[in-house]
Write a protein that holds these residues in place. Structure first.
Motif, short mmCIF file in Angstrom:
data_model
loop_
_atom_site.label_atom_id
_atom_site.label_comp_id
_atom_site.label_asym_id
_atom_site.label_seq_id
_atom_site.Cartn_x
_atom_site.Cartn_y
_atom_site.Cartn_z
N VAL A 40 0.73 -1.08 0.06
CA VAL A 40 0.08 -0.03 -0.09
C VAL A 40 0.83 1.15 -0.14
O VAL A 40 0.75 2.35 -0.76
CB VAL A 40 -1.12 0.22 1.26
N ALA A 41 1.99 1.25 0.97
CA ALA A 41 2.73 2.62 1.08
C ALA A 41 3.33 2.86 -0.21
O ALA A 41 3.39 4.12 -0.73
CB ALA A 41 3.57 2.50 2.10
N THR A 42 4.00 1.97 -0.78
CA THR A 42 4.70 2.16 -2.19
C THR A 42 3.82 2.53 -3.39
O THR A 42 4.07 3.42 -4.05
CB THR A 42 5.66 0.89 -2.66
N VAL A 43 2.51 1.97 -3.29
CA VAL A 43 1.60 2.22 -4.61
C VAL A 43 1.16 3.66 -4.24
O VAL A 43 0.99 4.41 -5.25
CB VAL A 43 0.51 1.33 -4.34
N HIS A 44 0.63 3.79 -3.12
CA HIS A 44 0.45 5.40 -2.66
C HIS A 44 1.35 6.18 -3.09
O HIS A 44 1.18 7.29 -3.75
CB HIS A 44 0.15 5.42 -1.28
N GLU A 45 2.72 6.09 -2.72
CA GLU A 45 3.72 7.11 -3.27
C GLU A 45 3.79 7.18 -4.66
O GLU A 45 3.94 8.25 -5.34
CB GLU A 45 5.08 6.61 -2.76
N ALA A 46 3.67 5.90 -5.35
CA ALA A 46 4.06 5.91 -6.86
C ALA A 46 3.02 6.79 -7.54
O ALA A 46 3.30 7.25 -8.75
CB ALA A 46 3.89 4.47 -7.41
N ILE A 47 1.71 6.74 -7.11
CA ILE A 47 0.93 7.46 -7.86
C ILE A 47 0.66 9.01 -7.30
O ILE A 47 -0.35 9.53 -7.11
CB ILE A 47 -0.67 6.76 -7.79
N GLY A 48 1.68 9.51 -6.84
CA GLY A 48 1.76 10.99 -6.45
C GLY A 48 1.03 11.26 -4.99
O GLY A 48 0.54 12.31 -4.77
N ARG A 49 1.18 10.24 -4.19
CA ARG A 49 0.75 10.35 -2.62
C ARG A 49 -0.84 10.81 -2.79
O ARG A 49 -1.38 11.54 -2.14
CB ARG A 49 1.57 11.70 -1.89
N THR A 50 -1.40 9.95 -3.53
CA THR A 50 -2.83 10.03 -3.37
C THR A 50 -3.53 8.65 -3.13
O THR A 50 -2.82 7.80 -3.14
CB THR A 50 -3.56 10.63 -4.75
N GLY A 51 -4.67 8.59 -3.23
CA GLY A 51 -5.38 7.13 -3.28
C GLY A 51 -5.63 6.54 -1.76
O GLY A 51 -6.12 5.68 -1.87
N TYR A 52 -4.83 7.29 -0.91
CA TYR A 52 -4.84 6.58 0.52
C TYR A 52 -6.27 6.45 1.33
O TYR A 52 -6.70 7.83 1.33
CB TYR A 52 -3.78 6.98 1.41
N LEU A 53 -6.88 5.60 1.77
CA LEU A 53 -7.99 5.68 2.35
C LEU A 53 -8.13 5.98 3.77
O LEU A 53 -9.10 5.95 4.52
CB LEU A 53 -8.79 4.41 2.13
N GLY A 54 -6.91 6.35 4.29
CA GLY A 54 -6.81 6.72 5.54
C GLY A 54 -6.67 5.77 6.82
O GLY A 54 -6.77 4.74 6.57
N PRO A 55 -6.26 6.20 7.84
CA PRO A 55 -5.65 5.49 8.83
C PRO A 55 -6.88 4.85 9.77
O PRO A 55 -6.68 3.99 10.79
CB PRO A 55 -4.67 6.29 9.89
N ALA A 56 -8.07 5.23 9.51
CA ALA A 56 -9.11 4.56 10.00
C ALA A 56 -9.66 3.10 9.51
O ALA A 56 -10.08 2.45 10.35
CB ALA A 56 -10.43 5.40 10.35
N LEU A 57 -9.12 3.03 8.48
CA LEU A 57 -9.39 1.62 7.80
C LEU A 57 -8.09 0.41 8.22
O LEU A 57 -7.05 0.67 7.73
CB LEU A 57 -9.55 1.55 6.23
#
Lengths: 229, 229, 229, 229, 229, 229
Positions: free
Chosen positions: F21-38
């Motif tokens: 998850v962390a690498t993919v999130h960075e790879a797409i410009g620090r977007t797309g992360y659904l947040g620490p609540a999940l």
């Protein structure tokens, strides 16, 4: 930074305002509400305008400054952050600058400061926090791209209505339909209000007795039945 | 219980008040802010004074009573608990006692009650909750030892400024410097305000166009570019 | 749906109101307080009445409509949900209907909307949120069964007192005793207030110096002792 | 950036570890606990070391990188932010770099990511959130200045103990005394444990029956007394 | 302190355990669930027993010590506080004492500590927090009076079931009926599981297609309809 | 209900999974992360698949049942509610039904139950709560319309990656580019990891010394400078 975004028609948007947030939200199918976390600092305002959207980095208000230039008469600035932040990224100086351009208010998932001064200015703010915490101007974000607050999408140029009940967004292309639907709903509510003042019950007016019965709700007398929960 | 703590000079402290919380916080390098959780119950007050600090056990206000005796003219009582507690450990009777001694207000991470009566008294409170929940007087704590709220250290005798934006602490030895820095900042803000009223943009006034460019922010026209996010 | 519930005597309940929430809570042994999450939307009301209780499904206000019919003069509607919900399940139309029946206010662990209109109506609401989010009428719940808020049990017909400090419940059979205890307490507080205005300290009036000593609290002079925490 | 900070003696610090967080916290007078919000991501570690402190801007980990150079064998990195931030400012690469320098773990009020990889590395982290959200390196902060977490002051060089119960700080100059006090307490607990295993009650061992009596606690038999609350 | 409370039959209670929390909650009409805030510290336990209830003051565990004496084989200790408190009022020594008396576990709205040691002991705890924060023994509370958690009433002697899904309470007089209802439900679920493994859909098995149709849900093909929300 | 939505290519999606998850999130410009609540209920899974989206009413899982029929091999079910709800709207029976159709896991902003059974089934769930609270099937919602979680838009057919760091969404049309970018980033990280193992510092590798200097960060020796904050 996206420039030249189309906006909802300001005359139509102005027609939305008097219905208020709750009625507009109902009129567009119980959508568009930005949630109970966005509150006015001072009660009593009711505004409507067209959205200029901003995404900031937490603790950073660089993009708000960049957004001012994109604002024009009738706009409402809508600010969110890439991660939750209550910092006071907006205050009286920015409000002064926005007022000069005809901006009608601020909606932000973050914090505001100088709230006494903002109230004196007559610049309404809807926010999740009041915070004196200062911010920097060091990291890029975006202006006039679609943002999401409380699961609702806000595109630049959409209509925003805000009052003591919070904030609602109406998609740009749906504003005329929303005005019509809100008008119909208000008419119906006026009739219901008159009926309620005469003593009619919602149970009867909305046909809910049958619904209660269908759902198995039973009426028990307090005295006859001691096996109550 | 520590007695005889030195206090910031009250005349200097009085000079801090009119700048307000946000300006003072900025003037001392964006530090000292006690966070958005501490709010006035009624908007409209702006006070400055010297801190008398209290640490209570949750659900217990014994040490607040012990602290009253240590208070004198110009003080502000600053209360925290060893664990989070919203209980109403402070009310109108304690305020009456403090007012008699010239105390200017209360700052607490806990709760207060009798808020209608406190407002009538004209005794400003900054707190994290309003709660009628009563407390006991059974467990020891401390008075006039340094405490921390929102990561900021408050030593007895430090200056406290509180208004609608929240609460800020200025270390005792930094008060004069803070007054000077706040004055400079206010002057600069006055000029900026005038400029903004004339229509100048923060982008230009703060030199932010270069910063945006350095950070790679691009301007796209809505119509020309359909691959927007 | 339970009908025909006995209610606390309205004359006795009316005697409770002027003491206010904090005093009543203390008078009944520091119990009955419904917690700091229930707040008035507008400050300034103080009401007392008899509880009609409602349990709703989250996002659903069917049972509030069903409860209206059970309300009569002097009642206060107390609403809770089976799971936490801030949705705006109550607004101006329901308030109109309740006012017609002599209901004095609303207490809800959920949300309310139309808060500007509710304020105009003079219908006090105590709630955990303001939310425009609309609700459905699809799922059954209960009316006039005991509910629990903040660990406190509220049975139908119990007395409810609500003001700027929040909400307290007094069991139906304990109302007379509560009035008497609140009267005694108020008298004592009046004497304490007078003493505090003369400069007497709580430390002395409540005999707390011995308590501090028993707990091992020591007084240290700031100058003589540099090993302070 | 403060360099050359003195550290607690590592041998003494090592003696603290086996007592665990709860015992050390009690041994130093129920102080130093960094609160229930700081949790290990994986249960099972118990570490002790000397603090290197970092203050970051929210959404920014520049100062963590700056702090690595200040770390040496036996240290524990303690990170906080100027405003609350759950962003994943720490991950497996930084842990690799710290492990190379002999650092024993991370304590942060913010978030961490790569938690599967951190667990494989055997690098314990104590944090308030797991978050993949990336951070920037754009804003200055501080390294090795005192910070406050949960109202507790952590100076560089202080001893940190962390296990499944959370994190506790022991001031550098108090470490030896803490070891002695923890030893005494553990011995006493061993005796109490043996007594409890034989069936002795805390009521008797701690002399609490007299305390209950003093506080007016009464014993009522369920059958004889039907006016229970 | 109420002594001699009747308890649910332990054999019946034992029959509840294997159904688990979710099934028991459904079997008694979707009631009795103590909410998602109460979590096991370590996953994997499933216990059932009879409630001994405790109300403590925040930051104080005196009444837990008093309650131990009231516990006997098959009990589960249920602890709550008069105001929210996460302090570690329960640890390994109390667990040792309770285990000696045959107590099967702890349910608390507060905090626990020594969680590594508790896991070694095999003493399951369900709590809202892990906290090393110590407590005092200074203020009275109650043992074996009814308490409320998450709006659910727990009387002494009621059955408690706890597992990885949380905690549910079954009123003492409803245990046999709950066992029967849970058995019926489980049987039905076994059949549904078998059907789902064969590929049958809930839509068909529960007759939901008609419900969707009644509610006006329409099926639109992605390609044919571009006016999707 | 939207049917026939295009999906991201499953082979490409499978290539995303191992990056995490962390690498993919960075790879797409620090977007797309659904947040620490999940969060995952049990640590250790890493899955990727294509989104089937669901919007439910709070306390209602009707639309999850409706969505099952729309799921096929390689999908991940993504559930959100119109208002926040932690109720256990998903459990082992629904997982059984989904597993039969080849669904790889569940992502929900709500709650799940039967978590022990779900773990045995090997069906990974990412959720904001574990809750036994049952739900009804009474109110309509939507399936396969775009939803927003944590400000991120998830359209049906988008790629979802989930692991111990949380959940990230990759727009359907961006999956191939994301795979390429993640590959590049991983390669770079591998080199950095090797350098860090050799003792190189991030300060040097990322050129941060100049940045610190530009930002005015100064190095002070602890002994030479006693006016530290």
């Amino acid at each position: 930074m996206v420039t030249g975004c189309p906006r909802a028609d300001l005359d139509e948007v102005a027609r939305l305002a008097p219905f208020g947030v709750a009625t507009v939200h109902e009129a567009i199918g119980r959508t568009g509400y930005l949630g109970p976390a966005l509150r006015p600092v001072h009660l009593g305002a009711r505004i409507a305008g067209t959205a200029v959207t901003v995404i900031c980095w937490p603790g950073d208000n660089l993009m708000i400054h960049a957004a001012v230039e994109q604002c024009r008469d009738g706009d409402i600035l809508v600010v969110t952050t890439t991660s939750p932040s209550a910092d006071g990224s907006f205050g009286e100086l920015l409000a002064t600058s926005l007022q000069h351009r005809g901006v009608r208010g601020l909606v932000t998932t973050g914090g505001v400061r100088d709230v006494a001064e903002l109230h004196e200015l007559g610049f309404p703010v809807f926010c999740s926090a009041v915070s004196a915490q200062g911010t920097v101007k060091a990291t890029a974000g975006a202006v006039n791209v679609p943002v999401s607050i409380n699961g609702q999408r806000i595109a630049p140029g959409d209509a925003i209505v805000a009052d003591d009940d919070g904030v609602v967004v109406v998609p740009r292309i749906a504003v005329s339909a929303a005005v019509a639907a809100a008008r119909t709903r208000t008419q119906k509510e006026n009739e219901t209000r008159a009926a309620f003042r005469r003593g009619e019950l919602g149970l009867d007016r909305y046909g809910l007795r049958a619904e209660l019965s269908r759902l198995g709700v039973e009426y028990l007398d307090y005295d006859s039945d001691q096996e109550l929960p």
